[in-house]
Motif scaffolding. Structure first.
Motif, PDB file in Angstrom:
ATOM      1  N   GLU A  30      49.801  66.761 -28.848  1.00  0.00           N
ATOM      2  CA  GLU A  30      49.244  67.357 -27.998  1.00  0.00           C
ATOM      3  C   GLU A  30      50.134  68.297 -27.073  1.00  0.00           C
ATOM      4  O   GLU A  30      50.348  67.237 -26.541  1.00  0.00           O
ATOM      5  CB  GLU A  30      48.102  67.604 -27.939  1.00  0.00           C
ATOM      6  N   PRO A  31      49.933  69.324 -26.290  1.00  0.00           N
ATOM      7  CA  PRO A  31      50.588  69.757 -25.477  1.00  0.00           C
ATOM      8  C   PRO A  31      50.463  68.582 -23.966  1.00  0.00           C
ATOM      9  O   PRO A  31      49.103  68.297 -24.271  1.00  0.00           O
ATOM     10  CB  PRO A  31      50.049  70.973 -25.409  1.00  0.00           C
ATOM     11  N   GLY A  32      51.067  68.719 -23.444  1.00  0.00           N
ATOM     12  CA  GLY A  32      51.274  67.499 -22.580  1.00  0.00           C
ATOM     13  C   GLY A  32      52.272  67.688 -20.947  1.00  0.00           C
ATOM     14  O   GLY A  32      53.436  68.420 -21.493  1.00  0.00           O
ATOM     15  N   SER A  33      51.620  67.069 -20.116  1.00  0.00           N
ATOM     16  CA  SER A  33      52.792  67.283 -19.130  1.00  0.00           C
ATOM     17  C   SER A  33      53.854  66.090 -18.491  1.00  0.00           C
ATOM     18  O   SER A  33      52.705  64.903 -18.989  1.00  0.00           O
ATOM     19  CB  SER A  33      52.607  67.619 -17.849  1.00  0.00           C
ATOM     20  N   ALA A  34      54.576  66.116 -17.861  1.00  0.00           N
ATOM     21  CA  ALA A  34      55.214  64.754 -17.266  1.00  0.00           C
ATOM     22  C   ALA A  34      53.779  63.802 -16.815  1.00  0.00           C
ATOM     23  O   ALA A  34      53.551  62.101 -16.972  1.00  0.00           O
ATOM     24  CB  ALA A  34      56.295  64.804 -15.956  1.00  0.00           C
ATOM     25  N   SER A  35      53.373  64.566 -15.968  1.00  0.00           N
ATOM     26  CA  SER A  35      52.388  63.345 -15.112  1.00  0.00           C
ATOM     27  C   SER A  35      51.235  63.185 -15.645  1.00  0.00           C
ATOM     28  O   SER A  35      50.789  61.427 -16.093  1.00  0.00           O
ATOM     29  CB  SER A  35      51.445  64.343 -14.239  1.00  0.00           C
ATOM     30  N   SER A  36      50.714  63.829 -17.039  1.00  0.00           N
ATOM     31  CA  SER A  36      49.329  63.021 -17.757  1.00  0.00           C
ATOM     32  C   SER A  36      50.495  62.085 -18.895  1.00  0.00           C
ATOM     33  O   SER A  36      49.325  61.376 -18.893  1.00  0.00           O
ATOM     34  CB  SER A  36      48.608  64.797 -18.841  1.00  0.00           C
ATOM     35  N   LEU A  37      51.516  63.252 -19.129  1.00  0.00           N
ATOM     36  CA  LEU A  37      52.070  61.563 -20.376  1.00  0.00           C
ATOM     37  C   LEU A  37      52.504  60.006 -19.511  1.00  0.00           C
ATOM     38  O   LEU A  37      52.334  58.826 -20.338  1.00  0.00           O
ATOM     39  CB  LEU A  37      53.539  61.636 -20.756  1.00  0.00           C
ATOM     40  N   GLU A  62      59.434  71.598 -27.020  1.00  0.00           N
ATOM     41  CA  GLU A  62      59.342  72.598 -26.034  1.00  0.00           C
ATOM     42  C   GLU A  62      58.654  73.496 -25.546  1.00  0.00           C
ATOM     43  O   GLU A  62      57.126  72.482 -25.244  1.00  0.00           O
ATOM     44  CB  GLU A  62      59.238  74.125 -27.706  1.00  0.00           C
ATOM     45  N   LEU A  63      58.186  74.034 -24.596  1.00  0.00           N
ATOM     46  CA  LEU A  63      57.801  74.421 -23.876  1.00  0.00           C
ATOM     47  C   LEU A  63      56.541  75.466 -24.416  1.00  0.00           C
ATOM     48  O   LEU A  63      56.857  75.935 -25.191  1.00  0.00           O
ATOM     49  CB  LEU A  63      58.739  74.820 -23.020  1.00  0.00           C
ATOM     50  N   VAL A  64      55.360  74.930 -23.828  1.00  0.00           N
ATOM     51  CA  VAL A  64      53.951  75.586 -24.233  1.00  0.00           C
ATOM     52  C   VAL A  64      53.976  76.695 -23.136  1.00  0.00           C
ATOM     53  O   VAL A  64      52.994  78.083 -23.440  1.00  0.00           O
ATOM     54  CB  VAL A  64      53.097  74.785 -24.804  1.00  0.00           C
ATOM     55  N   GLU A  65      53.715  75.785 -21.707  1.00  0.00           N
ATOM     56  CA  GLU A  65      53.404  76.700 -20.708  1.00  0.00           C
ATOM     57  C   GLU A  65      53.794  76.602 -19.062  1.00  0.00           C
ATOM     58  O   GLU A  65      53.936  74.888 -19.614  1.00  0.00           O
ATOM     59  CB  GLU A  65      52.029  77.188 -20.890  1.00  0.00           C
ATOM     60  N   GLU A  66      54.088  76.934 -18.810  1.00  0.00           N
ATOM     61  CA  GLU A  66      54.246  76.233 -17.128  1.00  0.00           C
ATOM     62  C   GLU A  66      53.125  76.604 -16.521  1.00  0.00           C
ATOM     63  O   GLU A  66      52.240  77.713 -16.487  1.00  0.00           O
ATOM     64  CB  GLU A  66      55.455  77.167 -16.623  1.00  0.00           C
ATOM     65  N   ARG A  67      52.690  75.716 -15.430  1.00  0.00           N
ATOM     66  CA  ARG A  67      50.919  75.888 -14.184  1.00  0.00           C
ATOM     67  C   ARG A  67      51.169  75.968 -12.907  1.00  0.00           C
ATOM     68  O   ARG A  67      52.417  74.456 -12.749  1.00  0.00           O
ATOM     69  CB  ARG A  67      50.424  74.970 -15.342  1.00  0.00           C
ATOM     70  N   LYS A  69      50.700  74.491  -9.476  1.00  0.00           N
ATOM     71  CA  LYS A  69      49.828  73.506  -8.697  1.00  0.00           C
ATOM     72  C   LYS A  69      50.894  73.116  -7.530  1.00  0.00           C
ATOM     73  O   LYS A  69      51.522  72.757  -7.028  1.00  0.00           O
ATOM     74  CB  LYS A  69      50.110  72.278  -9.142  1.00  0.00           C
ATOM     75  N   GLY A  70      49.532  74.043  -6.338  1.00  0.00           N
ATOM     76  CA  GLY A  70      50.490  74.170  -5.225  1.00  0.00           C
ATOM     77  C   GLY A  70      51.853  74.743  -5.287  1.00  0.00           C
ATOM     78  O   GLY A  70      51.532  75.485  -5.349  1.00  0.00           O
ATOM     79  N   ASN A  71      52.176  73.738  -4.702  1.00  0.00           N
ATOM     80  CA  ASN A  71      53.915  74.242  -3.849  1.00  0.00           C
ATOM     81  C   ASN A  71      54.612  73.829  -5.528  1.00  0.00           C
ATOM     82  O   ASN A  71      56.129  74.217  -5.587  1.00  0.00           O
ATOM     83  CB  ASN A  71      54.887  73.880  -3.024  1.00  0.00           C
ATOM     84  N   MET A  72      53.950  73.201  -6.558  1.00  0.00           N
ATOM     85  CA  MET A  72      54.746  72.676  -7.854  1.00  0.00           C
ATOM     86  C   MET A  72      54.462  73.092  -9.019  1.00  0.00           C
ATOM     87  O   MET A  72      53.671  74.190  -9.396  1.00  0.00           O
ATOM     88  CB  MET A  72      54.567  71.103  -8.165  1.00  0.00           C
ATOM     89  N   THR A  73      55.370  73.523  -9.781  1.00  0.00           N
ATOM     90  CA  THR A  73      55.244  73.873 -11.106  1.00  0.00           C
ATOM     91  C   THR A  73      54.900  73.080 -12.821  1.00  0.00           C
ATOM     92  O   THR A  73      56.125  72.172 -12.080  1.00  0.00           O
ATOM     93  CB  THR A  73      56.047  75.544 -11.757  1.00  0.00           C
ATOM     94  N   GLU A  74      53.831  73.234 -12.665  1.00  0.00           N
ATOM     95  CA  GLU A  74      53.661  71.812 -14.248  1.00  0.00           C
ATOM     96  C   GLU A  74      54.590  72.495 -15.057  1.00  0.00           C
ATOM     97  O   GLU A  74      53.756  73.735 -16.395  1.00  0.00           O
ATOM     98  CB  GLU A  74      52.008  71.328 -14.186  1.00  0.00           C
ATOM     99  N   ARG A  75      55.636  71.541 -16.545  1.00  0.00           N
ATOM    100  CA  ARG A  75      55.377  72.278 -17.587  1.00  0.00           C
ATOM    101  C   ARG A  75      54.994  71.847 -18.761  1.00  0.00           C
ATOM    102  O   ARG A  75      54.932  70.432 -18.563  1.00  0.00           O
ATOM    103  CB  ARG A  75      57.082  71.969 -17.110  1.00  0.00           C
ATOM    104  N   VAL A  76      54.245  72.185 -19.116  1.00  0.00           N
ATOM    105  CA  VAL A  76      53.517  71.824 -20.533  1.00  0.00           C
ATOM    106  C   VAL A  76      54.074  71.643 -21.886  1.00  0.00           C
ATOM    107  O   VAL A  76      54.646  72.936 -21.716  1.00  0.00           O
ATOM    108  CB  VAL A  76      52.203  72.451 -20.451  1.00  0.00           C
ATOM    109  N   LEU A  77      55.128  70.571 -22.457  1.00  0.00           N
ATOM    110  CA  LEU A  77      55.827  70.590 -23.559  1.00  0.00           C
ATOM    111  C   LEU A  77      54.226  70.359 -24.744  1.00  0.00           C
ATOM    112  O   LEU A  77      53.902  69.994 -25.001  1.00  0.00           O
ATOM    113  CB  LEU A  77      56.438  69.701 -23.284  1.00  0.00           C
ATOM    114  N   GLN A  78      55.227  70.241 -26.136  1.00  0.00           N
ATOM    115  CA  GLN A  78      55.229  69.927 -27.294  1.00  0.00           C
ATOM    116  C   GLN A  78      56.099  70.125 -28.134  1.00  0.00           C
ATOM    117  O   GLN A  78      57.239  70.202 -28.339  1.00  0.00           O
ATOM    118  CB  GLN A  78      53.199  70.664 -27.704  1.00  0.00           C
ATOM    119  N   ALA A  79      55.516  68.295 -28.702  1.00  0.00           N
ATOM    120  CA  ALA A  79      56.761  67.901 -29.862  1.00  0.00           C
ATOM    121  C   ALA A  79      56.660  69.391 -30.744  1.00  0.00           C
ATOM    122  O   ALA A  79      55.384  70.322 -31.283  1.00  0.00           O
ATOM    123  CB  ALA A  79      56.090  66.489 -30.336  1.00  0.00           C
TER     124      ALA A  79
END
Length: 213
Positions: A30-37, A62-67, A69-79
């Protein structure tokens, strides 16, 4: 996301076999980011992000989406797949070669043939995926319980004759535009579900071999 993907590159195989990266691949069904993982695997976010970059570099995530968050961009990935098979092609010069010692009664030769099956079908899947096509295959999987070693040998003989008859009937060496297909049939003991069953199966197999010798 594919159900099964084939890893043909040695470096990608090494990346997938790393314990932390293998865990990340599992989590990324399931898609997740470095922070959640990082929370789920108990590792610092920076370390998780490094591993994710390596997996992405080898095409395993692979990249699913970019979110934002404030001054940062969170990359959401999926296998890229739910599960992976490492092709013998990743072993290069030491991959199994069935032509070295063909013996239809050898378990090791069966393993070599199976390895070739993984390599060839993996190559076909890779090519078909790039072309946006499907590979024409057929698989039959079942289980038969033999009462005696004699029955097992008789089954093997009948199976051999039946398949040889079908091959002779449908094989056309001169067919214009025809395409060759590889036919593989394998019979091996089923894997027991418990350690106790495994011991009994091993003892039964040894007893069968003694009867046949």
């Amino acid at each position: 996301m594919w159900e099964v993907a084939v890893i043909e590159d040695a470096a990608a195989a090494g990346a997938a076999l790393d314990p932390i990266r293998a865990r990340l691949l599992s989590e990324l069904a399931e898609p997740g980011s470095a922070s959640s993982l990082a929370v789920r695997v108990g590792q610092p976010r920076q370390k998780v992000n490094y591993h994710l970059r390596e997996l992405e570099r080898h095409g395993l995530v692979e990249l699913v989406e970019e979110r934002r968050k404030g001054n940062m961009t969170e990359r959401v990935l999926q296998a890229t797949a739910s599960s992976y098979v490492i092709s013998p092609a990743a072993l290069a010069a030491v991959e199994p070669d069935p032509s070295r010692s063909p013996d239809r009664l050898s378990a090791r030769w069966l393993l070599a043939v199976g390895a070739r099956l993984v390599r060839e079908v993996g190559t076909l899947i890779t090519g078909a995926s790039k072309a946006g096509k499907r590979v024409a295959t057929y698989t039959l999987d079942g289980e038969v319980r033999f009462a005696t070693a004699h029955d097992r040998a008789a089954f093997a003989e009948e199976l051999t004759n039946a398949v040889a008859g079908l091959v002779a009937k449908y094989h056309d060496e001169k067919a214009a535009g025809g395409r060759a297909y590889r036919v593989i049939l394998a019979v091996h003991p089923s894997i027991p579900q418990t350690a106790g069953d495994e011991m009994k199966a091993a003892e039964a197999a040894q007893a069968d071999e003694k009867k046949e010798s």
